[in-house]
Write an enzyme that holds these catalytic residues in place. Structure first.
Site, PDB file in Angstrom:
ATOM      1  N   TRP A  40       0.871  -1.180   0.000  1.00 41.30           N
ATOM      2  CA  TRP A  40       0.000   0.000   0.000  1.00 41.30           C
ATOM      3  C   TRP A  40       0.904   1.225   0.000  1.00 41.30           C
ATOM      4  CZ3 TRP A  40      -4.363   2.395  -0.764  1.00 41.30           C
ATOM      5  CH2 TRP A  40      -4.865   3.404   0.057  1.00 41.30           C
ATOM      6  N   SER A  42       0.945   4.262   0.843  1.00 42.65           N
ATOM      7  CA  SER A  42       0.064   5.030   1.728  1.00 42.65           C
ATOM      8  C   SER A  42       0.417   6.509   1.747  1.00 42.65           C
ATOM      9  CB  SER A  42       0.212   4.442   3.141  1.00 42.65           C
ATOM     10  OG  SER A  42      -0.181   5.362   4.129  1.00 42.65           O
ATOM     11  N   ASP A  54      -1.107  14.391   6.943  1.00 38.64           N
ATOM     12  CA  ASP A  54      -1.660  13.809   5.708  1.00 38.64           C
ATOM     13  C   ASP A  54      -2.820  14.695   5.258  1.00 38.64           C
ATOM     14  OD1 ASP A  54      -2.419  12.087   3.685  1.00 38.64           O
ATOM     15  OD2 ASP A  54      -3.323  10.612   5.023  1.00 38.64           O
ATOM     16  N   ASP A  81      -2.312   4.868  -3.079  1.00 34.49           N
ATOM     17  CA  ASP A  81      -3.281   5.722  -2.403  1.00 34.49           C
ATOM     18  C   ASP A  81      -3.174   7.105  -3.046  1.00 34.49           C
ATOM     19  OD1 ASP A  81      -4.778   7.184  -0.623  1.00 34.49           O
ATOM     20  OD2 ASP A  81      -3.390   6.970   1.064  1.00 34.49           O
TER      21      ASP A  81
END
Ligand code: SPV
Ligand code: MG
Length: 290
Positions: A40, A42, A54, A81
């Site tokens: 992932w 991320s 984030d 992502d």
């Protein structure tokens, strides 16, 4: 066979794939050695790696650079992502071709407005796009991919935004209509009730993806019992584990006034050599340096 096809096959064979967050090529190597089915890429982990929240602060270029570096050191499929897709459907078209070229096998796009706020923060500003606008972004993604096996996963933040299960189901169905291959349903409730209830109510044509960050009690057995979840993303465990290890080690070195104790409890440098591929480089030196 493309890695996207491999990922699809594995989901079909195993019923559930385990995808580990990677914020660096080294973390990707460790995830592959541990036996995960995929990685992932991320946004949360990469933001944290830069010491930033984030909140759409990391650029697409920064994320792509890391994804390419990860793809260069791992054979696992990568689920990227891409947050909100960096803007509107036109930005999504650009993003999909860049991420596919960089080596991603799947993307997750979420139905929040740009710039986004991380989902798990208490009191975070969670504004959702109009359904039609997000459908346009999904259609743009599906229409842009070159490999038909490249997965476009639509993530609804309806539960995160406090809009309830009915709105989440309505949005998820609309995104499937727009061509999404899977739905990622996210929740920040600290027990799995919201996710279990959504999964039981879900009668759409595509399987579900979950990210059990806030509700760790939903383990693989309990997930599989729900019957329609095919992908579990372990979303912030890499960066949290790294932080735990570094915090403890750094504090101990200061407390001890040196590294005389701590060195026994961390991997020896030879382990880092192994992960770096030093052995091959040494063999190459012998063979080619004259
Ligand atoms: C991420 O890992 O960047 C995610 C999962 O999107 S979460 O941070 O829980 O929203
Ligand atoms: Mg994210």
């Amino acid at each position: 066979m493309s890695k996207a096809k491999q990922l699809r096959n594995r989901m079909a064979e195993r019923g559930l794939v385990h995808i580990m967050a990677a914020h660096s090529p080294l973390s990707a190597v460790l995830a592959e050695e541990a036996g995960f089915d995929g990685l992932w890429a991320s946004g949360f982990e990469l933001s944290a790696l830069y010491g930033l929240p984030d909140m759409s602060l990391i650029s697409m270029t920064q994320h792509l650079d890391m994804l390419r570096a990860i793809a260069g050191r791992s054979s696992l499929p990568i689920v990227a992502d891409i947050d909100t897709g960096y803007g509107n459907a036109i930005n999504v078209i650009h993003a999909i071709s860049e991420y596919e070229r960089a080596g991603a096998s799947a993307v997750v796009i979420e139905d929040k407005t740009f710039p986004k706020v991380t989902s798990l923060a208490a009191g975070g500003r969670q504004e959702l796009l109009r359904v039609e606008e997000f459908q346009g972004k999904i259609e743009a993604a599906v229409n842009t991919r070159l490999d038909p096996d490249f997965l476009v996963i639509a993530r609804t933040e309806a539960l995160i935004a406090g809009l309830g299960e009915e709105e989440a189901l309505k949005r998820a169905k609309a995104y499937v209509q727009a061509g999404a291959d899977m739905i990622l349903i996210h929740s920040k409730k600290n027990d799995p009730s919201e996710i279990e209830s959504f999964a039981r109510a879900w009668d759409g044509d595509v399987p579900l993806t979950i990210v059990p960050n806030a509700y760790p009690d939903l383990d693989a057995n309990r997930t599989q019992a729900l019957g329609n979840i095919r992908m579990v993303i372990y979303g912030n465990y890499g960066i949290r584990a790294a932080t735990t290890a570094m915090q403890g080690t750094f504090r101990r070195i200061m407390a001890d006034g040196g590294v005389q104790n701590v060195h026994k409890d961390i991997v020896p440098v030879e382990e880092i050599f192994r992960l770096q591929g030093m052995e091959k480089t040494k063999a190459d030196e012998k063979r080619f340096l004259r």
